[in-house]
Design an enzyme around this catalytic site. Structure first.
Site, PDB file in Angstrom:
ATOM      1  CB  THR A  36      -0.911   0.023   1.235  1.00  0.00           C
ATOM      2  OG1 THR A  36      -0.091  -0.058   2.413  1.00  0.00           O
ATOM      3  CG2 THR A  36      -1.895  -1.127   1.219  1.00  0.00           C
ATOM      4  CE  LYS A  37       3.720   1.591   4.614  1.00  0.00           C
ATOM      5  NZ  LYS A  37       2.882   0.425   4.858  1.00  0.00           N
TER       6      LYS A  37
END
Length: 365
Positions: A180-181
């Protein structure tokens, strides 16, 4: 319904990564090769440091930093408003975790009050990719006390403040490249950055089962290596990090310009500062029920994800053994009132407008 998600890589980055992956698979060199070295050089450039060491997760990067500082048996100050991993990494390295108050940004007075001779390190977390305007002052406080400042920069890829990038304020920084980064290495992955050659050398041994150049196990390490494939996927994105962060910032600034009101406020960012755009954080006004607000936004076709951290560490069952009795007003207030507005790579104008319309309707209601 617009639902927050982790957007796929653009086609150009996919092609670059696929070509590298094919080369890696045909070479048979799957770890600690030239792609890892290329990735580490790019990460060091992002953080403005001399060294970067790629590992298998941001949690591992933190633990290695703490182990390099020999924190075992001593206190490490950790914000109560953070991810489980920040405190767990210190505990895994043998430290006694001591929590301090923090909202989006750390409470410097609370940190200063807890800086005793027993403290081995202070951790600051760049939540959502926002850098506290007080970071230079925090670095001065720690330097005056002779205590290393460690940056949990898991969310902060590409963030900077007045020319100093995330990773440039403390002794070392830990980065996550989870799915998700802002930058991902294919699901899992991490790195630590530092200007200290001893920390870097320790990390390179620790990630490879504690081995020296002769294959002897000279420290207690682990199998904490990043794969060559992960490094290649990350490198393909790092080439476009500045462009990506700028695009995310444009969305955040548009939200702030059109939605700021007594019912919805946006964080203060230091002059000449840049957020990473991992999250777009906003705070509901006093007395506004967050659950009802989310429901009102959803009625207009937009789902709001959970906040960054809606349960501070002092309320987490796994840390009950810390026997925390202190009050953490900033952390509790932030946990109760903050929201994250939809934000991802390459959001189109139509989607942004729909989010704004839905949130405006909820505020009006």
């Amino acid at each position: 319904m617009i639902v927050p998600f982790a957007a796929a890589l653009p086609e150009a980055e996919v092609r670059v990564a696929l070509a590298a992956i094919e080369e890696i698979l045909r070479s048979g060199n799957l770890v600690l090769g030239r792609h890892t070295e290329t990735f580490e050089a790019a990460v060091a450039a992002m953080a403005g440091t001399h060294h970067a060491v790629a590992v298998n997760s941001g949690s591992t990067a933190l633990e290695i930093i703490f182990r390099s500082l020999e924190v075992s048996g001593r206190a490490v100050l950790v914000p109560t408003n953070t991810n489980y991993a920040t405190a767990a990494a210190a505990g895994n390295a043998g430290a006694r975790v001591q929590l301090y108050d923090s909202g989006l940004y750390p409470d410097l007075d609370d940190i200063a009050a807890r800086l005793t001779p027993d403290v081995a390190a202070v951790v600051v977390v760049h939540i959502g990719g926002y850098l506290s305007p007080d970071l230079p002052e925090l670095a001065r406080i720690c330097a005056h006390a002779g205590v290393p400042l460690i940056e949990d920069a898991a969310h902060a890829h590409g963030a900077h403040q007045a020319g100093t990038p995330a990773g440039g304020f403390g002794l070392a920084a830990a980065w996550s490249f989870f799915a998700t980064k802002v930058i991902t290495t294919g699901g899992e992955g991490g790195a630590l950055t530092t200007n200290d050659p001893d920390v870097a050398a320790f990390a390179r041994r620790a990630r490879n089962q504690g081995k020296d150049d002769n294959g002897r196990h000279i420290i207690a390490g682990n199998s904490w290596r990043m794969t060559e494939i992960g490094a290649a996927i990350g490198s393909a994105q790092l080439e476009h990090l500045t462009r990506d962060v700028d695009a995310r910032r444009e969305v955040i600034d548009r939200y702030a310009a059109e939605l700021a009101s007594p019912g919805l406020t946006f964080p203060t960012v230091a002059p000449q500062g840049q957020v990473s755009g991992h999250k777009c954080v906003t705070l509901l006004g006093e007395g506004i029920d967050r659950t009802a607000f989310r429901a009102a936004v959803a009625e207009h076709g937009v789902a709001l994800a959970r906040g960054v951290y809606e349960q501070p560490l002092h309320g987490q069952p796994v840390f009950a053994a810390l026997n925390v009795t202190d009050a953490f007003p900033s952390a509790d207030d932030f946990a109760d009132r903050h929201l994250c507005l939809p934000l991802w790579r390459s959001m189109d104008n139509e989607t942004i407008e729909q989010v704004i319309t839905a949130v405006e309707a909820a505020i009006g209601g």
